[in-house]
Design a protein around this motif. Structure first.
Motif, PDB file in Angstrom:
ATOM      1  N   GLY A 105       0.826  -1.202   0.000  1.00 27.32           N
ATOM      2  CA  GLY A 105       0.000   0.000   0.000  1.00 27.32           C
ATOM      3  C   GLY A 105       0.858   1.249   0.000  1.00 27.32           C
ATOM      4  N   LEU A 106       0.673   2.109  -1.006  1.00 26.65           N
ATOM      5  CA  LEU A 106       1.478   3.323  -1.162  1.00 26.65           C
ATOM      6  C   LEU A 106       0.600   4.548  -0.961  1.00 26.65           C
ATOM      7  N   SER A 107       1.095   5.484  -0.192  1.00 30.52           N
ATOM      8  CA  SER A 107       0.317   6.661   0.161  1.00 30.52           C
ATOM      9  C   SER A 107       0.182   7.618  -1.015  1.00 30.52           C
ATOM     10  N   THR A 108      -1.052   8.049  -1.261  1.00 31.58           N
ATOM     11  CA  THR A 108      -1.286   9.042  -2.316  1.00 31.58           C
ATOM     12  C   THR A 108      -0.868  10.432  -1.879  1.00 31.58           C
ATOM     13  N   PHE A 109      -0.405  10.584  -0.637  1.00 35.84           N
ATOM     14  CA  PHE A 109       0.135  11.857  -0.163  1.00 35.84           C
ATOM     15  C   PHE A 109       1.634  11.958  -0.405  1.00 35.84           C
ATOM     16  N   SER A 110       2.222  10.929  -1.012  1.00 35.49           N
ATOM     17  CA  SER A 110       3.670  10.886  -1.194  1.00 35.49           C
ATOM     18  C   SER A 110       4.167  12.002  -2.103  1.00 35.49           C
ATOM     19  N   THR A 111       5.243  12.638  -1.679  1.00 41.56           N
ATOM     20  CA  THR A 111       5.963  13.561  -2.557  1.00 41.56           C
ATOM     21  C   THR A 111       6.806  12.732  -3.516  1.00 41.56           C
ATOM     22  N   PRO A 112       7.345  13.337  -4.588  1.00 44.16           N
ATOM     23  CA  PRO A 112       8.211  12.560  -5.489  1.00 44.16           C
ATOM     24  C   PRO A 112       9.363  11.870  -4.772  1.00 44.16           C
ATOM     25  N   ASP A 113      10.030  12.567  -3.851  1.00 45.03           N
ATOM     26  CA  ASP A 113      11.133  11.940  -3.115  1.00 45.03           C
ATOM     27  C   ASP A 113      10.646  10.772  -2.269  1.00 45.03           C
ATOM     28  N   GLU A 114       9.496  10.955  -1.625  1.00 42.62           N
ATOM     29  CA  GLU A 114       8.952   9.876  -0.797  1.00 42.62           C
ATOM     30  C   GLU A 114       8.552   8.679  -1.648  1.00 42.62           C
ATOM     31  N   LEU A 115       7.927   8.948  -2.789  1.00 46.77           N
ATOM     32  CA  LEU A 115       7.522   7.846  -3.658  1.00 46.77           C
ATOM     33  C   LEU A 115       8.734   7.081  -4.169  1.00 46.77           C
ATOM     34  N   GLU A 116       9.784   7.796  -4.532  1.00 43.21           N
ATOM     35  CA  GLU A 116      11.006   7.126  -4.976  1.00 43.21           C
ATOM     36  C   GLU A 116      11.524   6.187  -3.892  1.00 43.21           C
ATOM     37  N   TYR A 117      11.543   6.670  -2.656  1.00 44.03           N
ATOM     38  CA  TYR A 117      12.012   5.829  -1.558  1.00 44.03           C
ATOM     39  C   TYR A 117      11.118   4.600  -1.380  1.00 44.03           C
ATOM     40  N   LEU A 118       9.803   4.792  -1.417  1.00 47.80           N
ATOM     41  CA  LEU A 118       8.872   3.679  -1.204  1.00 47.80           C
ATOM     42  C   LEU A 118       9.006   2.617  -2.294  1.00 47.80           C
ATOM     43  N   LEU A 119       9.165   3.053  -3.542  1.00 48.62           N
ATOM     44  CA  LEU A 119       9.313   2.104  -4.642  1.00 48.62           C
ATOM     45  C   LEU A 119      10.609   1.311  -4.520  1.00 48.62           C
ATOM     46  N   ARG A 120      11.659   1.999  -4.117  1.00 53.02           N
ATOM     47  CA  ARG A 120      12.945   1.319  -3.970  1.00 53.02           C
ATOM     48  C   ARG A 120      12.924   0.355  -2.782  1.00 53.02           C
ATOM     49  N   ALA A 121      12.406   0.835  -1.648  1.00 57.16           N
ATOM     50  CA  ALA A 121      12.433   0.034  -0.425  1.00 57.16           C
ATOM     51  C   ALA A 121      11.547  -1.196  -0.518  1.00 57.16           C
ATOM     52  N   SER A 122      10.414  -1.066  -1.194  1.00 55.43           N
ATOM     53  CA  SER A 122       9.458  -2.169  -1.240  1.00 55.43           C
ATOM     54  C   SER A 122       9.827  -3.238  -2.255  1.00 55.43           C
ATOM     55  N   GLY A 123      10.572  -2.882  -3.288  1.00 61.01           N
ATOM     56  CA  GLY A 123      10.975  -3.856  -4.294  1.00 61.01           C
ATOM     57  C   GLY A 123       9.801  -4.405  -5.089  1.00 61.01           C
ATOM     58  N   ILE A 124       8.833  -3.556  -5.411  1.00 55.36           N
ATOM     59  CA  ILE A 124       7.666  -4.031  -6.154  1.00 55.36           C
ATOM     60  C   ILE A 124       8.048  -4.366  -7.600  1.00 55.36           C
ATOM     61  N   SER A 125       7.305  -5.331  -8.171  1.00 57.12           N
ATOM     62  CA  SER A 125       7.552  -5.706  -9.565  1.00 57.12           C
ATOM     63  C   SER A 125       6.508  -5.116 -10.507  1.00 57.12           C
ATOM     64  N   ILE A 126       5.307  -4.854 -10.001  1.00 62.89           N
ATOM     65  CA  ILE A 126       4.238  -4.245 -10.793  1.00 62.89           C
ATOM     66  C   ILE A 126       3.604  -3.144  -9.961  1.00 62.89           C
ATOM     67  N   LEU A 127       3.382  -2.004 -10.573  1.00 64.71           N
ATOM     68  CA  LEU A 127       2.745  -0.873  -9.891  1.00 64.71           C
ATOM     69  C   LEU A 127       1.391  -0.604 -10.532  1.00 64.71           C
ATOM     70  N   LEU A 128       0.343  -0.660  -9.732  1.00 64.08           N
ATOM     71  CA  LEU A 128      -1.005  -0.300 -10.158  1.00 64.08           C
ATOM     72  C   LEU A 128      -1.299   1.073  -9.580  1.00 64.08           C
ATOM     73  N   TYR A 129      -1.509   2.070 -10.456  1.00 60.45           N
ATOM     74  CA  TYR A 129      -1.618   3.420  -9.907  1.00 60.45           C
ATOM     75  C   TYR A 129      -2.691   4.245 -10.605  1.00 60.45           C
ATOM     76  N   GLU A 130      -3.175   5.212  -9.855  1.00 55.35           N
ATOM     77  CA  GLU A 130      -4.132   6.200 -10.347  1.00 55.35           C
ATOM     78  C   GLU A 130      -3.331   7.431 -10.748  1.00 55.35           C
ATOM     79  N   ARG A 131      -3.479   7.858 -11.986  1.00 56.63           N
ATOM     80  CA  ARG A 131      -2.595   8.904 -12.467  1.00 56.63           C
ATOM     81  C   ARG A 131      -2.786  10.229 -11.755  1.00 56.63           C
ATOM     82  N   ARG A 132      -4.024  10.697 -11.663  1.00 54.98           N
ATOM     83  CA  ARG A 132      -4.256  12.032 -11.107  1.00 54.98           C
ATOM     84  C   ARG A 132      -5.018  11.944  -9.788  1.00 54.98           C
ATOM     85  N   VAL A 133      -4.401  12.501  -8.759  1.00 56.36           N
ATOM     86  CA  VAL A 133      -5.024  12.578  -7.440  1.00 56.36           C
ATOM     87  C   VAL A 133      -4.940  14.028  -6.990  1.00 56.36           C
ATOM     88  N   LEU A 134      -6.087  14.707  -7.049  1.00 56.11           N
ATOM     89  CA  LEU A 134      -6.128  16.147  -6.773  1.00 56.11           C
ATOM     90  C   LEU A 134      -5.093  16.846  -7.664  1.00 56.11           C
TER      91      LEU A 134
END
Length: 500
Positions: A105-134
């Motif tokens: 579960g990835l927070s939609t409040f993530s800043t670009p730096d935070e999202l980069e960290y979460l993607l790296r730390a979690s080691g996900i292979s597929i990302l399902l995402y909503e393009r525009r959030v507010l």
């Protein structure tokens, strides 16, 4: 009191109301019980609504699972979900579980730096995402973080920054096309057309309660967020038991705009609602005026809301006239100001409860039906299967009942661990999670929370809880707000100071 500060809950085997202890089993069980009942609803901006029955949720979750299997995801795969509260978040979660993989579960409040960290730390292979959030455009953010996403083929992405990521799926992409390694939702689901449902059934049957189910990230006050890995058993136990703790006597209609990527919201909004055969009324992002309209239109019985959101709801011009007579439960105690309406509701909340993401929410609690004289001033006894203790935060020595120290807990909902941290560092030698929160166990085995350990004031050899001082002072007439803290003192170590 000379008794050690240790308290045991009843055996887990004696807890009533528990069902299947894997997410695939949980979904199958509630679907078999409530197949034609409405599971979730989300209103769209055009004035319509998406409504899924439990049978429909099962079918759509199977679609996700079949697509994931066709794309190579399976046991030990981590699949990221970066979406607001919407039906696809729920079907993605259960679909990932049915495929045997782990939800991240990835927070939609993530800043670009935070999202980069979460993607790296979690080691996900597929990302399902909503393009525009507010105001956030996660498509643009991802393009900036990894330009190869826009050029590589789906499933063939190789990027040093995110070495395990192979493809991304954009929920609100136009049409059924692709953009490099990024596919539209429809194109992604189409991969699963040739995957037999029997394959997913076999995978789901092979999921064990001890397998990893959810990887959620805490929002710590210092440092990077901690990735907390929870097993299927803990997640499902809390879902089943929420129907008992909240005393659901009929299927609820739960409204929520808080992120499903937070453990507390997941455990109650998804777990508790579905365990009782209720309906989840989804609001992608919190807007108070829209929330009131949803509550009225969908006859919400349980509004799951934080205090700051209540303040915004009550500030809306429409609040006083809104027909909220359907309210039956509430997650906070409140007094409705509506002299023109007679509303007989049960505004109840398990206020006597304590928990964290590390225990996939609550570890001590009283049910909401408990008389006030039992729960007032404490946070309840340990839940079934749990053992709690109070230790000296420095030595780890178990204290005596009544002595203030650090709260520690172990039990069936305890996390598998922090990602990247050995369990001998995350847990104490006896397997207890030490919370960093301070308090004591009273003579009835109940936990009394007193604040964060680093908030405890050490004065003249005694431990003083600033929260406890504030509670006491706040009971005096004329005291509207107070805040207690400690300041350095030459002889006492710290002196207690209160601002009123």
């Amino acid at each position: 009191m000379t008794e050690p500060a240790i308290s045991h809950g009843p055996p887990l085997a004696e807890e009533p109301g528990l069902g299947a202890l894997t997410l695939p089993g949980f979904l199958r069980e509630v679907t078999e019980r409530h197949r034609d009942r409405e599971a979730l609803v989300m209103h769209d901006p055009a004035g319509g609504a998406i409504r899924w029955s439990y049978g429909g949720l099962w079918d759509r979750s199977m679609e996700v699972a079949r697509a994931l299997a066709a794309c190579g995801a399976g046991r030990d795969s981590r699949i990221g979900v970066l979406m607001t509260n919407r039906p696809e978040w729920v079907s993605s979660c259960f679909g990932i579980a049915l495929a045997g993989a782990t939800v991240v579960g990835l927070s939609t409040f993530s800043t670009p730096d935070e999202l980069e960290y979460l993607l790296r730390a979690s080691g996900i292979s597929i990302l399902l995402y909503e393009r525009r959030v507010l105001a956030r455009d996660f498509g643009a953010v991802l393009d900036a973080l990894e330009p190869a996403l826009a050029t590589a083929e789906p499933g063939r992405l190789h990027a040093a920054k995110f070495p395990f990521l192979r493809r991304a799926v954009e929920l609100d992409a136009a049409g059924d096309g692709t953009r490099g390694a990024i596919e539209s939702w429809d194109r992604f689901l189409a991969h699963g057309a040739a995957t037999p449902e029997a394959v997913i059934e076999a995978r789901a049957a092979g999921v064990k309660p001890s397998d990893p189910a959810l990887l959620f990230f805490s929002s710590g006050s210092t440092g990077r967020p901690k990735g907390i890995l929870n097993a299927h058993r803990g997640v499902c136990i809390q879902g089943w038991r929420n129907t008992r703790i909240y005393a659901f006597d009929k299927p609820v209609r739960t409204w929520s705009a808080n992120g499903l990527f937070w453990s507390g919201n997941f455990a109650l909004a998804i777990g508790g609602t579905f365990a009782g055969g209720g309906t989840l009324v989804l609001q992608p992002t919190f807007a108070p005026g829209e929330a009131i309209r949803l509550m009225e239109a969908e006859r919400v019985t349980l509004p799951y809301c934080w205090p700051h959101q209540w303040a915004q709801l009550e500030a809306e011009p429409h609040w006083d006239e809104a027909d909220l007579s359907s309210f039956h439960y509430c997650d906070v105690e409140r007094n409705l100001r509506r002299p023109q309406q007679s509303i007989t509701t049960r505004w109840i909340d398990p206020r006597a409860s304590y928990g964290s993401t590390e225990t996939f929410t609550i570890s001590t609690s009283y049910p909401v039906t408990t008389p006030r004289e039992l729960w007032e001033g404490n946070f309840g006894p340990p839940l079934p299967g749990n053992t709690i203790k109070i230790v000296d935060p420095h030595s780890g020595r178990t204290l005596l009942r009544g002595e203030t120290g650090e709260f520690a807990v172990k039990g069936p909902t305890l996390m598998l661990g922090y990602i990247g941290v050995p369990n001998d560092e995350a847990l104490d030698p006896e397997g207890f999670y030490r919370s960093g929160d301070g308090g004591y166990i009273d003579d009835q085995g109940r936990f009394v929370f007193q604040g964060r350990i680093n908030d405890i004031i050490k004065t003249g050899g005694a431990n003083v809880s600033p929260v406890e001082v504030d509670w006491e002072l706040g009971s005096f007439p004329g005291v509207r707000l107070c805040k207690t803290t400690g300041i350095p003192h030459e002889t006492l170590g710290e002196m207690v100071v209160t601002m009123i």
